[in-house]
Design an enzyme around this catalytic site. Structure first.
Site, short mmCIF file in Angstrom:
data_model
loop_
_atom_site.label_atom_id
_atom_site.label_comp_id
_atom_site.label_asym_id
_atom_site.label_seq_id
_atom_site.Cartn_x
_atom_site.Cartn_y
_atom_site.Cartn_z
N TYR A 96 -2.05 4.15 -2.96
CA TYR A 96 -2.66 2.82 -2.90
C TYR A 96 -3.12 2.45 -1.48
O TYR A 96 -3.84 1.47 -1.30
CB TYR A 96 -1.69 1.77 -3.43
CG TYR A 96 -1.69 1.67 -4.94
CD1 TYR A 96 -2.44 0.70 -5.59
CD2 TYR A 96 -0.96 2.58 -5.72
CE1 TYR A 96 -2.46 0.62 -6.98
CE2 TYR A 96 -0.98 2.50 -7.10
CZ TYR A 96 -1.73 1.52 -7.73
OH TYR A 96 -1.74 1.44 -9.11
N ASP A 118 -2.00 -8.18 -4.99
CA ASP A 118 -2.18 -6.74 -5.20
C ASP A 118 -3.20 -6.21 -4.20
O ASP A 118 -4.14 -6.92 -3.81
CB ASP A 118 -2.68 -6.46 -6.62
CG ASP A 118 -1.58 -6.60 -7.67
OD1 ASP A 118 -0.39 -6.67 -7.28
OD2 ASP A 118 -1.92 -6.63 -8.86
N VAL A 119 -3.08 -4.94 -3.85
CA VAL A 119 -3.97 -4.34 -2.86
C VAL A 119 -5.22 -3.72 -3.46
O VAL A 119 -6.24 -3.57 -2.77
CB VAL A 119 -3.21 -3.28 -2.03
CG1 VAL A 119 -2.92 -2.03 -2.87
CG2 VAL A 119 -3.98 -2.90 -0.78
N GLU A 168 6.16 -8.79 -13.31
CA GLU A 168 5.35 -9.88 -13.85
C GLU A 168 6.12 -10.63 -14.94
O GLU A 168 6.00 -11.87 -15.05
CB GLU A 168 4.04 -9.34 -14.40
CG GLU A 168 3.08 -10.42 -14.90
CD GLU A 168 1.73 -9.84 -15.30
OE1 GLU A 168 0.82 -9.83 -14.44
OE2 GLU A 168 1.60 -9.38 -16.45
N ALA A 208 0.86 -1.18 0.00
CA ALA A 208 0.00 0.00 0.00
C ALA A 208 0.90 1.23 0.00
O ALA A 208 1.06 1.93 1.01
CB ALA A 208 -0.92 -0.01 1.21
#
Length: 300
Positions: free
Chosen positions: A73, A158-159, A250, A69
């Site tokens: 985010y 992911d957040v 990724e 975060a």
């Protein structure tokens, strides 16, 4: 969530596989989807596992859930934690590892017994791509410093998402990846692998099994440490050579999982974007879904 050679394992691989298939033996089979990889790792869909048997198997297990975060985010954290308490590893011991540069903004969310939030203060970076790529370095460092001592498995997500259905111990395995929802039925030539040989994430056009999402992977702490360390070291080499992989961390994750086969693969049930993708009839459940957001505003 972004829009758009088999390696021998230890005895834990075979034990994990045996116990998993013992749990699904005689259970509902799926004929409409691929349920096993070419290297005999299970692909997890609704209807291929028995939660009661698996919950008993992992009764004494502690799971770490890592989430980043950074900067803006942090606004996604409250919904993330609230929905995780409803759907993620319910009844099991969980430590939420929140990596953030804004520890004062981490919300207080009621937690069930045996579950805790651990705030790990880290630096931010000017570009969102750098934040994304440094996740591997941070997970690697903290795995060595504390995760190896504190939890049995790590789940790295992911957040900017929310849990919307059951996500339990059926996902646990020495090393697991998740099929990217945008490519789960695409031809290999359509995968957005890194195709430039200069990059450490390079995958030739005649190689590749699946395209994995960077927003949901994990395994035992030892395996995640090896994965994140390898990906971070590869990115350091790329940076020294003046190249950045097309999809950043990724791309490196996909390279790693090509040559270090996961012992379990999660279906797109475990990572989906309802605004960008039309739900196919064989996708019975959506377990972890993207929340609406303005990417440009959040990233900058």
């Amino acid at each position: 969530m972004d829009p758009r050679g088999f390696r021998g394992k230890s005895a834990n691989f075979w034990l994990c596989g045996f116990l998993f298939f013992a749990a699904v033996l005689g259970f509902c089979r799926r004929a409409d989807v691929l349920v096993m990889t070419p290297w005999f790792a299970p692909i997890i869909w609704d209807g291929v596992f028995d939660s009661a048997i698996l919950d008993a198997q992992f009764e004494s297990t502690t799971i770490g859930l890592t989430v980043f975060a950074i900067k803006k985010y942090v606004v996604f954290l409250e919904l993330f934690l609230q929905t995780a308490e409803k759907h993620f590893m319910v009844g099991h011991r969980v430590t939420y590892y929140v990596f953030t540069d804004r520890p004062a903004d981490v919300p207080s969310v009621p937690l069930a017994e045996g579950r805790q939030v651990v705030v790990l203060e880290v630096r931010n970076y000017a570009r969102w791509q750098d934040v994304s790529m440094h996740r591997m370095e941070m997970i690697s460092n903290f795995s060595q410093e504390r995760f190896l001592r504190e939890v049995d498995y790590l789940v790295c997500v992911d957040v900017d998402m929310k849990f919307s259905d059951h996500v339990g111990v059926e996902i646990l395995s020495p090393l697991f990846g998740t099929l990217h929802p945008g490519f789960y039925r695409a031809a290999r030539n359509d995968f957005t692998y890194e195709r430039r040989p200069r990059s450490q994430a390079y995958i030739p056009r005649d190689e590749g099994d699946f395209y994995y999402a960077g927003g949901f992977f994990g395994g035992s702490v030892v395996e995640v440490l090896q994965l994140t360390t390898a990906c971070h070291q590869a990115m350091v080499v790329d940076q020294a050579n003046g190249i950045e992989a097309v999809w950043h961390d990724e791309s490196h994750l996909n390279r790693y999982l090509l040559y270090h086969k996961p012992t379990k693969v999660l279906s797109p049930e475990y990572l989906w974007d309802e605004r960008m993708l039309q739900r196919p009839p064989f996708l019975r459940r959506l377990r972890y879904v993207a929340v609406p957001k303005n990417h440009a505003e959040i990233r900058h």
